[in-house]
Design a protein around this motif. Sequence first.
Motif, PDB file in Angstrom:
ATOM      1  N   VAL A   9      11.371 -17.151  18.787  1.00 28.28           N
ATOM      2  CA  VAL A   9      11.342 -18.563  18.409  1.00 28.28           C
ATOM      3  C   VAL A   9      11.393 -18.675  16.887  1.00 28.28           C
ATOM      4  N   TYR A  10      12.264 -19.527  16.388  1.00 29.48           N
ATOM      5  CA  TYR A  10      12.306 -19.860  14.969  1.00 29.48           C
ATOM      6  C   TYR A  10      12.052 -21.367  14.849  1.00 29.48           C
ATOM      7  N   GLN A  11      11.148 -21.751  13.939  1.00 27.21           N
ATOM      8  CA  GLN A  11      10.844 -23.161  13.731  1.00 27.21           C
ATOM      9  C   GLN A  11      10.770 -23.465  12.235  1.00 27.21           C
ATOM     10  N   SER A  12      11.321 -24.593  11.853  1.00 26.71           N
ATOM     11  CA  SER A  12      11.332 -24.980  10.448  1.00 26.71           C
ATOM     12  C   SER A  12      11.105 -26.482  10.345  1.00 26.71           C
ATOM     13  N   GLY A  13      10.365 -26.893   9.323  1.00 26.75           N
ATOM     14  CA  GLY A  13      10.128 -28.312   9.111  1.00 26.75           C
ATOM     15  C   GLY A  13       8.738 -28.734   9.538  1.00 26.75           C
ATOM     16  N   ALA A  14       8.450 -30.022   9.343  1.00 30.52           N
ATOM     17  CA  ALA A  14       7.099 -30.530   9.591  1.00 30.52           C
ATOM     18  C   ALA A  14       6.741 -30.552  11.070  1.00 30.52           C
ATOM     19  N   ARG A  15       7.738 -30.752  11.940  1.00 27.67           N
ATOM     20  CA  ARG A  15       7.472 -30.749  13.373  1.00 27.67           C
ATOM     21  C   ARG A  15       7.698 -29.366  13.948  1.00 27.67           C
ATOM     22  N   ARG A  16       6.861 -28.993  14.910  1.00 26.12           N
ATOM     23  CA  ARG A  16       7.035 -27.747  15.653  1.00 26.12           C
ATOM     24  C   ARG A  16       7.624 -28.112  17.014  1.00 26.12           C
ATOM     25  N   LEU A  17       8.960 -28.228  17.015  1.00 29.66           N
ATOM     26  CA  LEU A  17       9.640 -28.806  18.173  1.00 29.66           C
ATOM     27  C   LEU A  17       9.502 -27.944  19.420  1.00 29.66           C
ATOM     28  N   TRP A  18       9.559 -26.619  19.269  1.00 24.00           N
ATOM     29  CA  TRP A  18       9.416 -25.778  20.462  1.00 24.00           C
ATOM     30  C   TRP A  18       8.018 -25.904  21.046  1.00 24.00           C
ATOM     31  N   GLU A  19       7.013 -25.972  20.206  1.00 21.05           N
ATOM     32  CA  GLU A  19       5.657 -26.155  20.719  1.00 21.05           C
ATOM     33  C   GLU A  19       5.533 -27.486  21.455  1.00 21.05           C
ATOM     34  N   GLU A  20       6.223 -28.497  20.979  1.00 21.11           N
ATOM     35  CA  GLU A  20       6.213 -29.780  21.673  1.00 21.11           C
ATOM     36  C   GLU A  20       6.838 -29.650  23.063  1.00 21.11           C
ATOM     37  N   VAL A  21       7.945 -28.917  23.155  1.00 18.55           N
ATOM     38  CA  VAL A  21       8.601 -28.726  24.452  1.00 18.55           C
ATOM     39  C   VAL A  21       7.673 -27.979  25.412  1.00 18.55           C
ATOM     40  N   VAL A  22       7.015 -26.930  24.918  1.00 22.55           N
ATOM     41  CA  VAL A  22       6.102 -26.158  25.770  1.00 22.55           C
ATOM     42  C   VAL A  22       4.948 -27.034  26.241  1.00 22.55           C
ATOM     43  N   ARG A  23       4.381 -27.824  25.356  1.00 22.26           N
ATOM     44  CA  ARG A  23       3.275 -28.704  25.746  1.00 22.26           C
ATOM     45  C   ARG A  23       3.738 -29.764  26.736  1.00 22.26           C
ATOM     46  N   ALA A  24       4.967 -30.235  26.564  1.00 22.28           N
ATOM     47  CA  ALA A  24       5.504 -31.204  27.513  1.00 22.28           C
ATOM     48  C   ALA A  24       5.639 -30.582  28.901  1.00 22.28           C
ATOM     49  N   LEU A  25       6.118 -29.339  28.952  1.00 21.10           N
ATOM     50  CA  LEU A  25       6.211 -28.633  30.234  1.00 21.10           C
ATOM     51  C   LEU A  25       4.827 -28.465  30.857  1.00 21.10           C
ATOM     52  N   GLU A  26       3.832 -28.126  30.027  1.00 25.03           N
ATOM     53  CA  GLU A  26       2.476 -27.943  30.533  1.00 25.03           C
ATOM     54  C   GLU A  26       1.917 -29.258  31.090  1.00 25.03           C
ATOM     55  N   TRP A  27       2.179 -30.370  30.382  1.00 29.16           N
ATOM     56  CA  TRP A  27       1.699 -31.664  30.866  1.00 29.16           C
ATOM     57  C   TRP A  27       2.340 -32.003  32.210  1.00 29.16           C
ATOM     58  N   TRP A  28       3.640 -31.766  32.311  1.00 35.10           N
ATOM     59  CA  TRP A  28       4.372 -32.071  33.547  1.00 35.10           C
ATOM     60  C   TRP A  28       3.828 -31.250  34.716  1.00 35.10           C
TER      61      TRP A  28
END
Length: 364
Positions: A306-325
């Motif tokens: 995983v590579y992430q850049s910038g103020a948002r951690r977009l991959w972490e958001e996707v993983v958390r969204a999957l966990e919520w679902w």
Amino acid sequence: MPRAAFLPELIWPYDSTTGDSHSVDRRDDPAGWERAAYADTPVTTQWDDGAHEGPDPGRVPTSSASMPSVVTRMLAALEVFPGARVLEIGTGTGWNAGLLAARLGDERVVTVEIDEDVATRARAALQGAGLHSEVICCDGRDGWPKGAPYDRIIATAGVREVPVAWLEQTRPGGLIVAPWGTHFGHEDALVRLTVAEDGGASGPFLSAVGFMKLRAQRLDWDLFDHHVGAYPGDAEESTTSTAWAELGERRLYGGTAFILGLLVPDCTHLVNERDGVTTVWFFDRTAGSRAWASVVFRPDGERATVYQSGARRLWEEVVRALEWWRAAGSPPLTSFGLTVTADGAQRPWLGDPAHPVPAVTVRE
């Protein structure tokens, strides 16, 4: 009211087994053309907003005749009744307007089309079928206020926001049926909204569909030209145990990507495959942001990089969204719905409008 009566001589049927479109010319292959005209498959009738010429497929399909089973499903959801007044957004070939006019009468149906050439051909096809519903060349985003109020509005183009104009032009208690989705991906879901006395509207998602997008709401990929410089540059590197299959990418319109779009706001993703390696990209659409993430999945089964850049951690958001679902029991797309307020806010929910889905955001 046969679809064949509304198709041009040169068409491009979609092959669901290969994912490609091929040309069929009635003048050269009348039997093949007729088979395609009556098949339950979408048929492209225009490429590249009309700039394309020749028999080979163009770059982007921009007008089509939808597959008959989807047309039937949408018209059933519309629940028209004798005397109903209907506005159609996206005339296309004119077939859908023809079906409505044959049921309700010419004077009860207005259809709008942004492309003048497409509108002209549709008007001629309708007249050839003995129908004379009003065909207006204008931007469907604005509806057609001169004919309002309508009992029903049906859109045959995918939208990323239900326009306020559609709410304003539908009488309280009226229905809006449209393919709706987010810029997370191409997927749409058919939504049926009931317009309320307060000017808002709410209703469930009925099924997964895929439509060409309303021209005013197409995604501008140029927004992401400067998100990624030298790759991966100074991006934060990590690994993930989440598998590519969990994103639902191998299932066409399977629903997972659509649901992720409900949960991860202002995010667009795309998939690149090369030499057995799959890279999934995520871009932040927030104004002024250059946040991005990429996840590299390899066929050896090892943890993805995983590579992430910038103020948002977009991959972490996707993983958390999957966990919520998953924590919610992995509800299907049809368990969700949408509320559109009178001022245009689009608010997806799970179960009923009193339970909005969370917007998952993770900051650096």
